[in-house]
Design a protein around this motif. Structure first.
Motif, PDB file in Angstrom:
ATOM      1  N   CYS A 289       0.850  -1.182   0.000  1.00 43.39           N
ATOM      2  CA  CYS A 289       0.000   0.000   0.000  1.00 43.39           C
ATOM      3  C   CYS A 289       0.893   1.241   0.000  1.00 43.39           C
ATOM      4  O   CYS A 289       2.105   1.144  -0.194  1.00 43.39           O
ATOM      5  N   LEU A 290       0.297   2.400   0.227  1.00 39.15           N
ATOM      6  CA  LEU A 290       1.064   3.642   0.213  1.00 39.15           C
ATOM      7  C   LEU A 290       2.243   3.588   1.179  1.00 39.15           C
ATOM      8  O   LEU A 290       3.348   4.010   0.857  1.00 39.15           O
ATOM      9  N   GLU A 291       2.000   3.037   2.378  1.00 40.91           N
ATOM     10  CA  GLU A 291       3.040   3.024   3.410  1.00 40.91           C
ATOM     11  C   GLU A 291       4.219   2.121   3.050  1.00 40.91           C
ATOM     12  O   GLU A 291       5.332   2.336   3.518  1.00 40.91           O
ATOM     13  N   THR A 292       3.983   1.106   2.252  1.00 39.44           N
ATOM     14  CA  THR A 292       5.088   0.212   1.881  1.00 39.44           C
ATOM     15  C   THR A 292       5.703   0.598   0.541  1.00 39.44           C
ATOM     16  O   THR A 292       6.921   0.587   0.383  1.00 39.44           O
ATOM     17  N   LEU A 293       4.859   0.947  -0.421  1.00 40.50           N
ATOM     18  CA  LEU A 293       5.346   1.213  -1.774  1.00 40.50           C
ATOM     19  C   LEU A 293       5.973   2.596  -1.938  1.00 40.50           C
ATOM     20  O   LEU A 293       6.907   2.770  -2.725  1.00 40.50           O
ATOM     21  N   GLU A 294       5.460   3.569  -1.195  1.00 37.89           N
ATOM     22  CA  GLU A 294       6.007   4.933  -1.317  1.00 37.89           C
ATOM     23  C   GLU A 294       6.892   5.295  -0.128  1.00 37.89           C
ATOM     24  O   GLU A 294       8.049   5.675  -0.298  1.00 37.89           O
ATOM     25  N   GLU A 295       6.362   5.124   1.077  1.00 41.01           N
ATOM     26  CA  GLU A 295       7.113   5.542   2.261  1.00 41.01           C
ATOM     27  C   GLU A 295       8.373   4.705   2.478  1.00 41.01           C
ATOM     28  O   GLU A 295       9.425   5.232   2.846  1.00 41.01           O
ATOM     29  N   ILE A 296       8.273   3.404   2.254  1.00 44.17           N
ATOM     30  CA  ILE A 296       9.429   2.522   2.465  1.00 44.17           C
ATOM     31  C   ILE A 296      10.251   2.351   1.195  1.00 44.17           C
ATOM     32  O   ILE A 296      11.441   2.669   1.147  1.00 44.17           O
ATOM     33  N   ALA A 297       9.616   1.826   0.130  1.00 38.34           N
ATOM     34  CA  ALA A 297      10.361   1.456  -1.076  1.00 38.34           C
ATOM     35  C   ALA A 297      10.931   2.666  -1.824  1.00 38.34           C
ATOM     36  O   ALA A 297      11.932   2.536  -2.532  1.00 38.34           O
TER      37      ALA A 297
END
Length: 339
Positions: A289-297
């Motif tokens: 989701c946003l938190e994994t795909l944008e914030e982390i990755a």
């Protein structure tokens, strides 16, 4: 007749600021997400956050939006279809926030003749702002619209051996030939007060470094303990050496103390200390989701490279992984055969 309602977080209908604002408004006005009195919450959310944040959040969503739609929605639908292939009872999907409402999901099951529902919040760990807000809303909807519906909820499954095995297998698969120096287990953050509020003993949760490893009834509803336990169990399963893995928490909001250490600062520190090859996994989410795909990755990798790091491996969530689909299907079929 039995049926299952899978429930995930939700997503805006599109990455346009107008849709993002509507979604954020519903999400942040939830009293279990921002747990302050309504007047203060409304002033904060409607008076400040919704006047500034939607544009930036929309830009972030645009970075990760797929052609088929929101990644979280698309992945959740794939998971639903995968499970449906392994069971004979109806499997419906809903979101806590957004247009795919829980009420619609329950109605879909009722229209198919279902009178007994297994509510399945797609969160391995219990938290006020995730599992609890789903179960409370479902209870309200049941009383108002579905009084004849019997509903049973799946509890947190963070420490189930078969879940730990599936998660560990996924991590091992995605780290094949990577050989990271450190693995960072990053969980979504929550304010420290959320932990204390759900302490059934009213005295155990001090967030002092020892309470989460000291046996207590509080652990049944302690998000911090459950996150740390996932890290411990996976590290044990994968035989990770002490000092090669860490736990951190991401996505803090506001100025109150949130669970620490913070993910962004941990990534920064690791880079500064000379780590060249690291991996990061996000076990609080089952769907990217946003938190994994944008914030982390994206953001996490950028921080790591800025601090001198070289290889940054983001391990996907379990998503619609074959083993994960089979595991959830097994749990559901076991419930079906209970009575």
């Amino acid at each position: 007749m039995k049926g299952v309602l899978l429930v995930n977080l939700g997503s805006p209908d599109s990455p346009n600021p107008k849709d993002v604002k509507k979604y954020l408004g519903e999400f942040l006005m939830d009293e279990r997400v921002i747990d302050i009195p309504y007047p203060a919450r409304a002033a904060l959310v409607k008076g400040i956050i919704l006047k500034t944040r939607p544009k930036a959040s929309a830009a972030a969503y645009k970075k990760i939006w797929w052609e088929e739609g929101s990644p979280l929605i698309v992945i959740s639908e794939r998971l639903q279809k995968g499970i449906q292939q392994h069971t004979d009872i109806p499997i419906a999907l809903a979101m806590r926030y957004g247009s795919m409402t829980i009420k619609k999901g329950l109605q879909e099951l009722v229209d198919k003749g279902v009178d007994e529902v297994l509510l399945f919040p797609l969160y391995p760990q219990f938290a006020m702002a995730t599992t609890e807000t789903i179960t409370v809303l479902v209870d309200e909807l049941q009383k108002e619209f579905f009084p004849n519906l019997k509903i049973e909820s799946v509890p947190a499954f963070y420490n189930k051996p078969d879940y730990i095995e599936v998660l560990s297998n996924s991590i091992q698969f995605h780290l094949k030939d990577k050989n990271p120096e450190h693995i960072l287990f990053s969980y979504h953050g929550v304010p420290e007060r959320h932990i204390r509020k759900r302490d059934v003993t009213k005295s155990h949760c001090k967030i002092d470094g020892s309470c989460c490893v000291t046996p207590s009834k509080a652990h049944e509803f302690c998000y911090r303990h459950q996150c740390l336990e996932v890290t411990r169990l996976v590290a044990e399963k994968l035989q990770l050496k002490e000092g090669t893995y860490l736990t951190s928490f991401q996505s803090r909001l506001g100025f109150d103390p949130w669970l620490q250490p913070y993910t962004d600062r941990t990534i920064e520190r690791m880079g500064k200390q000379g780590t060249k090859n690291m991996a990061i996994v996000t076990p609080a989410f089952v769907s990217d989701c946003l938190e994994t795909l944008e914030e982390i990755a994206m953001e996490g990798e950028e921080i790591f490279h800025e601090m001198g790091g070289e290889e940054f491996t983001t391990i996907p969530c379990l998503n619609d992984d074959k083993e994960f689909v089979e595991l959830l299907s097994k749990w559901i079929n076991t419930w079906v055969s209970k009575n």
